[in-house]
Design a protein around this motif. Sequence first.
Motif, short mmCIF file in Angstrom:
data_model
loop_
_atom_site.label_atom_id
_atom_site.label_comp_id
_atom_site.label_asym_id
_atom_site.label_seq_id
_atom_site.Cartn_x
_atom_site.Cartn_y
_atom_site.Cartn_z
N ALA A 182 -1.38 -67.88 54.96
CA ALA A 182 -1.16 -67.04 53.78
C ALA A 182 0.34 -66.97 53.47
N ALA A 183 1.15 -66.86 54.52
CA ALA A 183 2.60 -66.76 54.32
C ALA A 183 3.15 -68.05 53.71
N VAL A 184 2.73 -69.20 54.27
CA VAL A 184 3.22 -70.49 53.75
C VAL A 184 2.80 -70.66 52.29
N LEU A 185 1.54 -70.36 51.98
CA LEU A 185 1.07 -70.55 50.61
C LEU A 185 1.76 -69.59 49.65
N THR A 186 1.98 -68.36 50.12
CA THR A 186 2.70 -67.40 49.27
C THR A 186 4.10 -67.93 49.00
N TYR A 187 4.71 -68.49 50.04
CA TYR A 187 6.07 -69.03 49.86
C TYR A 187 6.09 -70.16 48.83
N ILE A 188 5.18 -71.13 48.97
CA ILE A 188 5.27 -72.27 48.04
C ILE A 188 4.84 -71.87 46.62
N ARG A 189 3.99 -70.84 46.51
CA ARG A 189 3.54 -70.44 45.17
C ARG A 189 4.54 -69.54 44.45
#
Length: 262
Positions: A182-189
């Motif tokens: 969730a953290a990685v996807l939040t970062y890239i989004r």
Amino acid sequence: MNQPLHSHRPLGALDQGEINDVTELHAAVIREKPEPREGFEPLSLWIVAGIAVLLFWGGSYLTAYSGRFEAGEFSEFQHGRPLPVTEGPADPLAALKREGMIAYNGVCAACHNEDGAGKTGVAPQLANSDWVNAGDASRLVRIVLHGLNGPIKINATTEFNMVGAAMPAQYDGIGGTDAKLAAVLTYIRTSWGNTAKGVTADEVKAIRLAAGVRTEAWTPVELMALPVGGGASTALSSDQLKEKLKALPADQLQSLLKELSK
Ligand code: HEC
């Protein structure tokens, strides 16, 4: 005539037998500095104090900016904490994005670059990609969980179709938890100009369970069939359309046909 030898001695002083003036004799010794010699000499206290201050400062500096000596740590923040925000409301996603950035830089950046621009012949861009900015994370979670392989179009224009360039599963690489993903996807989004919604661990979990267990990578075509609300899509081929229509209950099909023949 019994005259004493040195008549300049004051009368009544003890005769100790010296024939020269001691002060006169030592005048040269008192005037000259001693010759420097090798060996132990006391160190100036200023130097000792100066070194102590430098050592103390060095220690404090390391404590503050060492990034805890972690390879993945990018020591932009003191003690791994975000710098205090002095004005404006705090970004509620800041902590999540920071965690995501560390995992991203440690794992994904090798192929997609730290600025999300991708690398020619290695991996496509994540910055300004309709895959990344899709309405929800159904495809993104699956891509990181199981990998991606096959010709892919980004923003319907940039084609990435490298033979042998597939994305392997990365879930374990980033820590193997829904929170990390969730953290990685939040970062890239939310980085490099992307302005999509953040992703929660609960959303990741739901998508992960729905995706089920699989060993082979997804193909872009498979993923495009998943509705995400915006993002990369593909028009249905007439065969796929026929299948969809066949699957409709008879009454819905009837009303659809009526609608179309108006
Ligand atoms: C070993 C290199 C490699 C690593 C590491 C990697 N990827 Fe990829 N990624 C690729 C390749 C290659 C593709 C294109 C696959 C294809 O052509 O089907 C891709 C495609 C994607 C896509 C869809 C296309 C796009 O550009 O929007 C997303 C999203 C993505 N990767 C996210 C990630 C994330 C998040 C991570 C880290 C957790 C990651 N990738 C790690 C190589 C990599």
